[in-house]
Design an enzyme around this catalytic site. Structure first.
Site, short mmCIF file in Angstrom:
data_model
loop_
_atom_site.label_atom_id
_atom_site.label_comp_id
_atom_site.label_asym_id
_atom_site.label_seq_id
_atom_site.Cartn_x
_atom_site.Cartn_y
_atom_site.Cartn_z
N HIS A 115 44.14 38.10 17.04
CA HIS A 115 43.08 38.06 16.02
C HIS A 115 41.91 37.17 16.43
O HIS A 115 40.77 37.42 16.02
CB HIS A 115 43.65 37.55 14.69
N HIS B 98 52.44 38.14 14.87
CA HIS B 98 51.96 37.43 16.06
C HIS B 98 50.43 37.43 16.17
O HIS B 98 49.88 37.44 17.27
CB HIS B 98 52.58 38.03 17.33
N CYS B 99 49.76 37.38 15.03
CA CYS B 99 48.29 37.42 15.00
C CYS B 99 47.77 38.63 15.78
O CYS B 99 46.77 38.55 16.49
CB CYS B 99 47.69 36.13 15.54
N ALA B 100 48.48 39.74 15.64
CA ALA B 100 48.09 40.98 16.32
C ALA B 100 48.43 42.16 15.41
O ALA B 100 49.15 43.09 15.80
CB ALA B 100 48.80 41.11 17.66
#
EC number: 2.8.1.7
Length: 406
Positions: A124, A363-365
């Site tokens: 992100h 996972h910030c994805a």
């Protein structure tokens, strides 16, 4: 020569502790790596014996603290083979470094109708700043899609470029899949279209040497805490000519040359014009110690050991019933997986009961999770202090969870 993993482990005091009555198996270094005594001691010694505010001080402590800070800038420049230490800006981490580029270079250079290219595997931190910039400027964000094996569909990349492409912002290594992107080919293509290139190196610098001159990227950014250093400190590399043209994005002390209520303000030269306020000097000292530490071990030796461990882990995990592994066969640092239809949070909670620390979630994805059609994944990451025995414990734990949950 065999990599001295037990000697390395002895340098990390947290690896001696237990979790739920079992030895800690820390498989979450991609989120944040543990710290060796050498880093802990260096930062502690600075606060005990050398702390003072840097810049402009004439007393001994201030002069020495400033010199120590600038020596780490030089050290970090050698670490990534920058041409000059003055191409490096101290930032809080990768996220702030990318936001700095977006708000400084991006504000000055992106116009309505321009476009920026990212990939579907980005963290992100390398998506959201560009979304904000594109929305503000009326620019377009273009996305490189994925193959099912977690590599980029590079055959589509050339068609994404045109004469309005201003930037390629790409991760060096995926924080979820471990995919190492072919940067030389991608950067060469960007150059054909006159586009700048930013590389998110947060998941790369701890696994092998990085040479920003050989890459010929315009921006390279990484965080200290993933490199066995402290939190709250990172490095943004910018080619010198480009950096000198960029305006500051934060105002305050230390980043000015002159301030007048009637004549306005003039800026310090780069990189200092991007370092407003009191810096995280202790973190900078710790980062220097972390760079010393991995350099003393040899990044080539670290990389060879980690690759051997990765091959073993992939072979063993493939034997776990009902497991799904995500990402390419050749990868760095991380293994993302799911176990049957069980939520990653539940699997991670069971593993924690066994003393095994893994990361669970998106996972910030989130775009990557959406591409795979899952809400979350488990992620085990392998660092230079992990062992075959810890991999065996992970495999045994997952096999037990499968047996318990069905």
């Amino acid at each position: 020569m065999t990599f001295p993993v037990e000697k390395v482990r002895a340098d990390f005091p947290i690896l001696q502790r237990e979790v739920n009555g079992l030895p800690l198996a820390y498989l979450d270094s991609a989120a944040s790596a543990q710290k060796p005594n050498q880093v802990i001691d260096a930062e502690s010694a600075f606060y005990r014996h050398g702390y003072a505010a840097v810049h402009r001080g004439i007393h001994t402590l201030s002069v020495q603290a400033t010199e120590s800070m600038e020596n780490v800038r030089k050290q970090a420049s050698r670490f990534i083979n920058a041409r000059s230490a003055e191409e490096l800006v101290f930032v809080r981490g990768t996220t702030e470094g990318i936001n700095l580029v977006a708000n400084s270079w991006g504000t000055e250079n992106i116009r309505a109708g321009d476009n920026i290219i990212i990939s579907e595997m980005e963290h992100h931190a390398n998506i959201v700043p560009w979304q904000i910039l594109c929305e503000r400027k009326g620019a377009e964000l273009r996305v490189i899609p994925l193959h099912p094996d977690g590599t980029l569909r590079l055959e589509t990349l050339a068609a994404l470029f045109d004469d309005r492409t201003r930037l390629l912002a790409i991760t060096h290594v995926s924080n979820v899949l471990g995919t190492e992107n072919p940067l030389p080919d991608m950067i060469a293509l960007a150059r054909q279209h006159g586009a700048k290139v930013l590389v998110d190196g947060a998941q790369a610098v701890m696994h092998h040497a990085v040479d920003v001159q050989a890459l010929d990227c315009d921006f390279y950014v990484f965080s200290g805490h993933k490199l066995y250093g402290p939190t709250g400190i990172g490095i943004l590399y910018v080619k010198e000519a480009l950096l000198q043209e960029m305006p500051p994005w934060e105002g305050g002390g230390s980043m000015i040359s002159t301030v007048s209520l009637t004549q306005g303000t003039t800026w310090a030269k780069a990189p200092w014009r991007f370092e407003a306020g009191t810096p995280n000097t202790g973190g900078i000292i710790g980062l220097g110690a972390a760079i010393d530490y991995v350099t003393s071990l040899g990044l080539d030796k670290i990389g060879d050991y980690e690759q051997m461990l990765m091959r073993y882990a992939l072979e063993q995990l493939a034997q776990v019933p009902d497991i799904t592994l995500y990402g390419p066969a050749q990868r760095l640092g991380v293994i993302a997986f799911n176990l049957g239809k069980h939520h990653a949070y539940d699997v991670g909670s069971f593993l924690d009961n066994y003393g095994i620390a893994v990361r669970t979630g998106h996972h910030c994805a989130m775009p990557l999770m959406a591409w795979y059609g899952v809400p979350a994944m488990c992620r085990a990451s392998l660092a230079m202090y992990n062992t075959h025995e810890e991999v065996d414990r992970l495999v045994a734990g997952l096999t037990r969870i499968h047996r318990l949950l069905g």
